[in-house]
Structure formats: C-alpha cells, structure tokens
Design a protein around this motif. Structure first.
Motif, PDB file in Angstrom:
ATOM      1  N   ARG A  79       0.828  -1.219   0.000  1.00 17.76           N
ATOM      2  CA  ARG A  79       0.000   0.000   0.000  1.00 17.76           C
ATOM      3  C   ARG A  79       0.858   1.264   0.000  1.00 17.76           C
ATOM      4  O   ARG A  79       0.562   2.237  -0.697  1.00 17.76           O
ATOM      5  N   PHE A  80       1.929   1.265   0.763  1.00 17.89           N
ATOM      6  CA  PHE A  80       2.728   2.470   0.921  1.00 17.89           C
ATOM      7  C   PHE A  80       3.914   2.562  -0.035  1.00 17.89           C
ATOM      8  O   PHE A  80       4.449   3.649  -0.251  1.00 17.89           O
ATOM      9  N   HIS A  81       4.338   1.433  -0.619  1.00 21.09           N
ATOM     10  CA  HIS A  81       5.611   1.449  -1.322  1.00 21.09           C
ATOM     11  C   HIS A  81       5.575   0.966  -2.772  1.00 21.09           C
ATOM     12  O   HIS A  81       6.592   1.047  -3.463  1.00 21.09           O
ATOM     13  N   GLU A  82       4.430   0.494  -3.242  1.00 22.24           N
ATOM     14  CA  GLU A  82       4.388  -0.032  -4.610  1.00 22.24           C
ATOM     15  C   GLU A  82       4.734   1.040  -5.638  1.00 22.24           C
ATOM     16  O   GLU A  82       5.519   0.800  -6.564  1.00 22.24           O
ATOM     17  N   GLN A  83       4.164   2.230  -5.501  1.00 20.44           N
ATOM     18  CA  GLN A  83       4.425   3.284  -6.482  1.00 20.44           C
ATOM     19  C   GLN A  83       5.870   3.775  -6.405  1.00 20.44           C
ATOM     20  O   GLN A  83       6.477   4.128  -7.424  1.00 20.44           O
ATOM     21  N   ILE A  84       6.433   3.784  -5.201  1.00 19.54           N
ATOM     22  CA  ILE A  84       7.840   4.179  -5.047  1.00 19.54           C
ATOM     23  C   ILE A  84       8.737   3.163  -5.746  1.00 19.54           C
ATOM     24  O   ILE A  84       9.689   3.528  -6.449  1.00 19.54           O
ATOM     25  N   TRP A  85       8.443   1.875  -5.561  1.00 20.72           N
ATOM     26  CA  TRP A  85       9.241   0.846  -6.240  1.00 20.72           C
ATOM     27  C   TRP A  85       9.124   0.985  -7.755  1.00 20.72           C
ATOM     28  O   TRP A  85      10.129   0.877  -8.466  1.00 20.72           O
ATOM     29  N   LYS A  86       7.925   1.269  -8.255  1.00 20.46           N
ATOM     30  CA  LYS A  86       7.737   1.375  -9.703  1.00 20.46           C
ATOM     31  C   LYS A  86       8.560   2.518 -10.294  1.00 20.46           C
ATOM     32  O   LYS A  86       9.170   2.366 -11.361  1.00 20.46           O
ATOM     33  N   ILE A  87       8.612   3.648  -9.615  1.00 21.62           N
ATOM     34  CA  ILE A  87       9.407   4.749 -10.178  1.00 21.62           C
ATOM     35  C   ILE A  87      10.901   4.464 -10.024  1.00 21.62           C
ATOM     36  O   ILE A  87      11.708   4.886 -10.855  1.00 21.62           O
ATOM     37  N   SER A  88      11.280   3.702  -8.994  1.00 25.41           N
ATOM     38  CA  SER A  88      12.695   3.343  -8.856  1.00 25.41           C
ATOM     39  C   SER A  88      13.146   2.426  -9.985  1.00 25.41           C
ATOM     40  O   SER A  88      14.342   2.338 -10.278  1.00 25.41           O
ATOM     41  N   ARG A  89      12.195   1.754 -10.641  1.00 24.37           N
ATOM     42  CA  ARG A  89      12.522   0.863 -11.751  1.00 24.37           C
ATOM     43  C   ARG A  89      12.877   1.621 -13.021  1.00 24.37           C
ATOM     44  O   ARG A  89      13.558   1.094 -13.886  1.00 24.37           O
ATOM     45  N   VAL A  90      12.401   2.852 -13.141  1.00 28.28           N
ATOM     46  CA  VAL A  90      12.637   3.611 -14.367  1.00 28.28           C
ATOM     47  C   VAL A  90      13.633   4.754 -14.170  1.00 28.28           C
ATOM     48  O   VAL A  90      14.033   5.397 -15.143  1.00 28.28           O
ATOM     49  N   HIS A  91      14.008   5.003 -12.905  1.00 28.40           N
ATOM     50  CA  HIS A  91      14.974   6.078 -12.644  1.00 28.40           C
ATOM     51  C   HIS A  91      15.879   5.632 -11.497  1.00 28.40           C
ATOM     52  O   HIS A  91      15.446   5.532 -10.361  1.00 28.40           O
ATOM     53  N   SER A  92      17.135   5.345 -11.806  1.00 29.06           N
ATOM     54  CA  SER A  92      18.063   4.809 -10.803  1.00 29.06           C
ATOM     55  C   SER A  92      18.270   5.784  -9.655  1.00 29.06           C
ATOM     56  O   SER A  92      18.290   7.002  -9.844  1.00 29.06           O
ATOM     57  N   GLY A  93      18.436   5.222  -8.467  1.00 24.71           N
ATOM     58  CA  GLY A  93      18.699   6.041  -7.298  1.00 24.71           C
ATOM     59  C   GLY A  93      19.191   5.193  -6.148  1.00 24.71           C
ATOM     60  O   GLY A  93      19.507   4.012  -6.313  1.00 24.71           O
ATOM     61  N   ILE A  94      19.258   5.792  -4.982  1.00 29.89           N
ATOM     62  CA  ILE A  94      19.671   5.097  -3.768  1.00 29.89           C
ATOM     63  C   ILE A  94      18.428   4.555  -3.079  1.00 29.89           C
ATOM     64  O   ILE A  94      17.442   5.268  -2.908  1.00 29.89           O
ATOM     65  N   VAL A  95      18.472   3.298  -2.674  1.00 35.20           N
ATOM     66  CA  VAL A  95      17.337   2.665  -2.007  1.00 35.20           C
ATOM     67  C   VAL A  95      17.623   2.562  -0.513  1.00 35.20           C
ATOM     68  O   VAL A  95      18.660   2.027  -0.105  1.00 35.20           O
ATOM     69  N   VAL A  96      16.708   3.097   0.292  1.00 37.99           N
ATOM     70  CA  VAL A  96      16.754   2.872   1.739  1.00 37.99           C
ATOM     71  C   VAL A  96      15.857   1.673   2.008  1.00 37.99           C
ATOM     72  O   VAL A  96      14.630   1.754   1.867  1.00 37.99           O
ATOM     73  N   LEU A  97      16.480   0.555   2.372  1.00 41.92           N
ATOM     74  CA  LEU A  97      15.763  -0.714   2.497  1.00 41.92           C
ATOM     75  C   LEU A  97      15.350  -0.896   3.959  1.00 41.92           C
ATOM     76  O   LEU A  97      16.157  -1.272   4.808  1.00 41.92           O
ATOM     77  N   HIS A  98      14.086  -0.635   4.244  1.00 42.65           N
ATOM     78  CA  HIS A  98      13.610  -0.712   5.623  1.00 42.65           C
ATOM     79  C   HIS A  98      13.282  -2.140   6.043  1.00 42.65           C
ATOM     80  O   HIS A  98      13.243  -2.445   7.233  1.00 42.65           O
ATOM     81  N   ASP A  99      13.009  -3.010   5.081  1.00 43.74           N
ATOM     82  CA  ASP A  99      12.794  -4.440   5.337  1.00 43.74           C
ATOM     83  C   ASP A  99      13.678  -5.213   4.385  1.00 43.74           C
ATOM     84  O   ASP A  99      13.726  -4.903   3.184  1.00 43.74           O
ATOM     85  N   PHE A 100      14.338  -6.248   4.906  1.00 42.86           N
ATOM     86  CA  PHE A 100      15.248  -7.001   4.052  1.00 42.86           C
ATOM     87  C   PHE A 100      14.512  -8.038   3.214  1.00 42.86           C
ATOM     88  O   PHE A 100      14.824  -8.255   2.051  1.00 42.86           O
ATOM     89  N   ARG A 101      13.515  -8.684   3.807  1.00 40.92           N
ATOM     90  CA  ARG A 101      12.772  -9.727   3.090  1.00 40.92           C
ATOM     91  C   ARG A 101      11.484  -9.118   2.545  1.00 40.92           C
ATOM     92  O   ARG A 101      10.593  -8.739   3.301  1.00 40.92           O
ATOM     93  N   LEU A 102      11.389  -9.058   1.219  1.00 40.85           N
ATOM     94  CA  LEU A 102      10.301  -8.329   0.580  1.00 40.85           C
ATOM     95  C   LEU A 102       9.332  -9.238  -0.177  1.00 40.85           C
ATOM     96  O   LEU A 102       8.609  -8.780  -1.054  1.00 40.85           O
ATOM     97  N   HIS A 103       9.336 -10.522   0.167  1.00 39.76           N
ATOM     98  CA  HIS A 103       8.456 -11.460  -0.535  1.00 39.76           C
ATOM     99  C   HIS A 103       6.995 -11.039  -0.427  1.00 39.76           C
ATOM    100  O   HIS A 103       6.256 -11.058  -1.415  1.00 39.76           O
ATOM    101  N   ASP A 104       6.544 -10.662   0.761  1.00 38.56           N
ATOM    102  CA  ASP A 104       5.146 -10.273   0.940  1.00 38.56           C
ATOM    103  C   ASP A 104       4.802  -9.033   0.112  1.00 38.56           C
ATOM    104  O   ASP A 104       3.686  -8.901  -0.404  1.00 38.56           O
TER     105      ASP A 104
END
Length: 214
Positions: A79-104
C-alpha cells in the motif's frame, strides 16, 4: 546537492513516514531537499523545511528528477511502497531498504498476475522454487518458508545505485552479493531523557504485538 526523497509521509500509518518526518529538519539543512509522495493529503507542516511534490510513476517529472539524486524508501507494505518501487525501476537512485525480506511486498505487487510472480521467483531462485511458491499459494507451505528462502530483495534493488540498511543482518547479506555499495545507518530517534528503570516482581508477562516482523 539536490535530493529527491520518495517516502510515505504523515499521516500515513507506517513508521517509515515517521522516520522521514524525524530526519527532514536535519536533512534539509544539508541538501536541497524535495519530498515526493503519492499521498493526496500529506502533513503540510513539513513544508516548513522543504517542498512536497506529488508523483506519478507512469509520468515522472523527468526535468526535476534529472537534477538531483533520487532516494527511494522501500518497505514490505504494498500500500505504501508499490508506487515508489515502480518509479525506482525507471529512474536509478539510492534505495533505503527498511525491510530485508520483501516477498510479501511482491506478492502484493503481483496480486492480479500470479504468472509474473512465478517468473520473478524462477528468475532469482530457479524452477524448484516456483513449485514451492505454488505450494505456498495452495496453503501447503507456511509464509515464513517462502519469505526466508525467496525474499526477492534483489528484485527491489535491480536498478539501485546504492543501498542503505538499518540492520547488521541486512548489511552482511548484501555485502556478500558484491553488487551494490551498501551502508548501514541506525534508525534515527529524537534525543530524550534517559529511561527510568523499575524493578518488577518476578512474574511471567505476556507481550502481544501486531505488524510485519522479519
């Protein structure tokens, strides 16, 4: 330096929005900061420190984004991060990874197209992993099994220029891949008075909590 900070913002009910609110007053002193959000009603008091912009991953503001460094805050809640992930796919940047396991998270991303989910599992973990993923969706394997064995962290970081993590485990696991520059930074919290410790009787206390753990 211009920094484009993509994150949930208060009053979104996630601690990552609070994390951003905690550091904005300090980060805005060190960089030309812009906050980017998908929220329709972000808390406007943060504009005291920097502008807040709305983004659409389907139509990014390339003029703005090409003038600075994007920082993408990613967690395990679709709910909170899908759109952020989608834009990170088209424009490279630094990722702050708040959870290591992202399967869910990716299970939610591909909620309407399980074949895409299976293709990603196969891409990173092989054919046998796909069979386990199918068994999981049929209820034959626990969610903890797939979350641990198929975290899909690599999918979140495919386009990353660098990664920031908050735990020693995440740092060790990503350093081993030798794919990205990785930095471990502890979560910031406001300074406060030293805690007051009390001695309690020797009883058994049952602690109940809710949320995403892992």
């Amino acid at each position: 330096m211009r920094v484009h900070w993509f994150s949930p913002l208060p009053p979104e009910r996630t601690d990552i929005s609070d994390f951003t609110a905690r550091i904005v007053p300090f980060l805005s002193r060190m960089a030309d900061l812009t906050l980017w959000t998908c929220s329709d009603n972000p808390r406007r008091d943060l504009e005291e420190f920097c502008p807040i912009r709305h983004f659409d991953p389907q139509e990014p503001d390339w003029t703005e984004l090409n003038q600075g460094v994007p920082v993408y805050n990613l967690g395990n809640n679709t709910r909170f991060h899908e759109q952020i992930w989608k834009i990170s796919r088209v424009h490279s940047g630094i990722v702050v990874l708040h959870d290591f396991r992202l399967h869910d998270f990716f299970l939610g991303v591909y909620r309407t197209d399980r074949e895409k989910y299976y293709r990603q599992i196969k891409k990173f973990y092989g054919t046998a992993a796909v069979e386990n993923a199918r068994s999981f969706l049929k209820g034959a394997l626990p969610s903890s099994f797939v979350a641990i064995n198929y975290p899909l962290t690599e999918l979140a970081l495919e386009n990353a220029l660098g990664v920031v993590v908050h735990s020693e485990e995440s740092y060790r696991e990503l350093i081993k891949t030798d794919r990205w520059p990785v930095m471990k930074i502890d979560l910031p919290f406001p300074a406060s008075e030293p805690p007051i410790y009390r001695v309690y009787p020797k009883k058994i206390y049952r602690i109940v909590f809710f949320g995403h753990i892992g």
